[in-house]
Structure formats: C-alpha cells, structure tokens
Scaffold this motif. Structure first.
Motif, PDB file in Angstrom:
ATOM      1  N   GLN A 113      16.605  14.886  -6.534  1.00  0.00           N
ATOM      2  CA  GLN A 113      17.068  16.268  -6.421  1.00  0.00           C
ATOM      3  C   GLN A 113      17.213  16.907  -7.797  1.00  0.00           C
ATOM      4  O   GLN A 113      16.859  18.079  -7.990  1.00  0.00           O
ATOM      5  N   GLU A 168       7.912  16.207  -4.199  1.00  0.00           N
ATOM      6  CA  GLU A 168       8.466  16.189  -2.856  1.00  0.00           C
ATOM      7  C   GLU A 168       8.824  14.771  -2.443  1.00  0.00           C
ATOM      8  O   GLU A 168       8.199  13.800  -2.847  1.00  0.00           O
ATOM      9  N   SER A 218      10.788  20.362 -12.005  1.00  0.00           N
ATOM     10  CA  SER A 218       9.766  19.576 -11.311  1.00  0.00           C
ATOM     11  C   SER A 218       9.847  19.817  -9.807  1.00  0.00           C
ATOM     12  O   SER A 218       9.908  18.879  -9.005  1.00  0.00           O
ATOM     13  N   ALA A 219       9.839  21.113  -9.415  1.00  0.00           N
ATOM     14  CA  ALA A 219      10.001  21.485  -8.007  1.00  0.00           C
ATOM     15  C   ALA A 219       8.863  20.955  -7.141  1.00  0.00           C
ATOM     16  O   ALA A 219       9.007  20.835  -5.919  1.00  0.00           O
ATOM     17  N   GLU A 220       7.724  20.646  -7.778  1.00  0.00           N
ATOM     18  CA  GLU A 220       6.565  20.184  -7.012  1.00  0.00           C
ATOM     19  C   GLU A 220       6.716  18.751  -6.498  1.00  0.00           C
ATOM     20  O   GLU A 220       5.932  18.290  -5.665  1.00  0.00           O
ATOM     21  N   TYR A 238       5.723   8.673  -7.404  1.00  0.00           N
ATOM     22  CA  TYR A 238       5.469   9.692  -6.395  1.00  0.00           C
ATOM     23  C   TYR A 238       4.016   9.542  -5.924  1.00  0.00           C
ATOM     24  O   TYR A 238       3.223   8.829  -6.559  1.00  0.00           O
ATOM     25  N   ARG A 293      13.830  17.998  -9.047  1.00  0.00           N
ATOM     26  CA  ARG A 293      13.349  19.213  -8.385  1.00  0.00           C
ATOM     27  C   ARG A 293      14.085  20.454  -8.881  1.00  0.00           C
ATOM     28  O   ARG A 293      13.507  21.536  -8.993  1.00  0.00           O
ATOM     29  N   ASP A 294      15.364  20.272  -9.209  1.00  0.00           N
ATOM     30  CA  ASP A 294      16.172  21.407  -9.668  1.00  0.00           C
ATOM     31  C   ASP A 294      15.966  21.733 -11.141  1.00  0.00           C
ATOM     32  O   ASP A 294      16.452  22.763 -11.617  1.00  0.00           O
TER      33      ASP A 294
END
Length: 281
Positions: A28, A39, A35-37, A60, A31-32
């Motif tokens: 999390q 998943e 590195s929002a990509e 990933y 992503r915050d």
C-alpha cells in the motif's frame, strides 16, 4: 510468471519468521508513494547471506523490486542508516550510473517499524563461491571482467563529492587516522580472553599510518560479489552501499585487495582462485 519477469535469483529464499514484515502495508505504501501501477500483493523472498541490513525481493507480475531495512533489535547509532544509504545512491546516480535506481524511501515507523527503502532489482549474475558454468569463464575473459570491475572503482574515485552533493557524508581530513583508531577501539571492545590483544599490531598501525592522499567517494566494501554482471560479463550495477562515505581512496583500494587472491595464498579450493587469478597474469 510473465515473460518479462526475470528468473528468480538463486539466493532468494523463503523469508525467515523473525525477519517477516507486513507485506500489505508495504504494498500500500508503494502504491501511495509513486508506484500506483503496482497491483496486488508481491511475492516476497529474502536474500540469503550478509550479516547487516536485511534485503528482500518483492516480485510483482512484471517487475522486481528490492527492499532494504535494518535488522530488529538494538543497533549502533551510526549503523543501519537507511536514509543515508538511500541518499548516497540517489546523489551518485547522475554521476555514477552503476547504482540501482531508487524507487522510494519510507521514514514512517507505522509502516514497518523502521526506516526502509525500495529500489529496482538489477538482473544479472553475482559471482560468489564459484562462477556459474554457463558464464563460460576463461582466463582471457576473466581478465577482461576483472579489469572492468577495477575500472568501476577507478570511476567511483573520480567522482567529485562536492559537485555530486555528497560532501555532507564526509568528516574532513584525517580519515585514515579515524579508521585505525576506530577499528582498534572496536577490536578491544569485542575481544575475549581467548584471543590476543594485538597491542603491538595496533601500535605499529598507528605509528605507520600514512597521511590521506585525497578525499573522495569510497564504497567501503568493494568486491566482486557486490557487482552484478550481464550475460556479456560487463558490470551492470554495484550493490551494498551501506559503508560508503567520503574518505581516502587508497583505503578503499586496500580493503578491496584484501578479497583478491594471490598465487601464494590461493589453493585449489579457495573461494576465488580458479577465476580471479587470471586477472593477475
């Protein structure tokens, strides 16, 4: 596994129970923080070896990252400094393109309980106990490889600390004197009754220490198994910058040579003998 995903490193093992961390919190945070990509949850493996900072592979589907954090428990005030390690590599990158690309630094203790940073994984071979047969090392290409690695150290020592913004990591002149005094003190503090005090050795070192020849960026642990190699045997990155500082480049060269075998010291079973000796011919 995605075709883009590189092979799993041979020293990436199951995470030890005592070194496990909150993977959900790290995913999390990534992503915050730019590195929002990314998943889902990464597969996490722990790199074996090393006795200092802990290093993990975050896998990933189409990207491998590496996370570095301090070990648990009490730590020396000047050791395991993730901010320092991250900043040194970030500042070096524009002038010394052999450091892994930094992804992010976390100083929020609520995520993992300590500072940590994440960087891109550099795929390639790392030479450890024996060279992989698939590299096809011969005396000729081994010599070429070793000369390229030495060139990496020369290039590092050519970096101007002030121009690179790295002068904050130095303590001025007297680096050699500080090293001799510091390591003598640490040896005395760690010494037990069943080992000699080496007082004569310590005195000789202090009496014969040379003056600093320069003040440059030094790695502090420059050796072949801290270099990532491509399939063409060309270096792709230098790893493990936790001891990097501003100091005398000859001290950096000396510590590197301590890992280099000689014909007199090597045997058929020595760690590096079969392939590094070719570079001295």
């Amino acid at each position: 596994m995605s075709p883009k995903t590189p092979a799993l490193p041979d020293n990436a093992r199951t995470v030890r129970d005592e070194d496990a961390f909150d993977v959900v919190a790290v995913a999390q945070w990534l992503r915050d923080n730019g590195s929002a990509e990314l998943e889902g949850m990464p597969e996490v493996r722990q790199f074996a070896g090393g006795a200092s900072n802990l290093t993990y592979l975050l896998r990933y589907p189409d990207r491998d990252l590496v996370l570095r954090r301090p070990p648990a428990g009490a730590k020396p005030s000047s050791g395991h400094d993730m901010v320092r390690e991250y900043r040194i590599q970030s500042l070096l990158a524009p002038v010394y393109p052999h450091v892994p690309a930094m992804v992010g630094l976390c100083t929020d203790p609520s995520v993992l309980g300590s500072d940590f940073y994440v960087m891109e994984r550099v795929e390639g071979a790392i030479l450890r106990s024996a060279p992989p047969a698939e590299l096809g090392l011969t005396p000729k290409n081994t010599r070429e490889l070793c000369l390229r690695v030495i060139d990496l150290l020369i290039e590092l020592h050519g970096v101007d600390p002030t121009s690179a913004g790295l002068e904050e990591f130095g303590r001025g002149t007297g680096y050699v004197a500080r090293q001799v005094a510091g390591w003598t003190k640490r040896y005395a503090a760690a010494r037990t009754d069943n080992v000699p005090d080496f007082a004569r050795v310590a005195k000789w070192l202090d009496d014969n220490r040379p003056a600093d020849v320069a003040s440059r960026v030094i790695h502090g642990d420059f050796r072949l198994d801290n270099v990532v190699l491509g399939d063409d045997l060309r270096p792709r990155a230098v790893l493990d910058w936790e001891l990097a500082t501003i100091g005398d480049p000859l001290m950096d060269l000396g510590s590197s040579l301590a890992y280099w075998p000689t014909r007199r010291s090597s045997t058929s079973g020595s760690r590096w003998a079969t392939w590094t000796l070719a570079a001295t011919n």
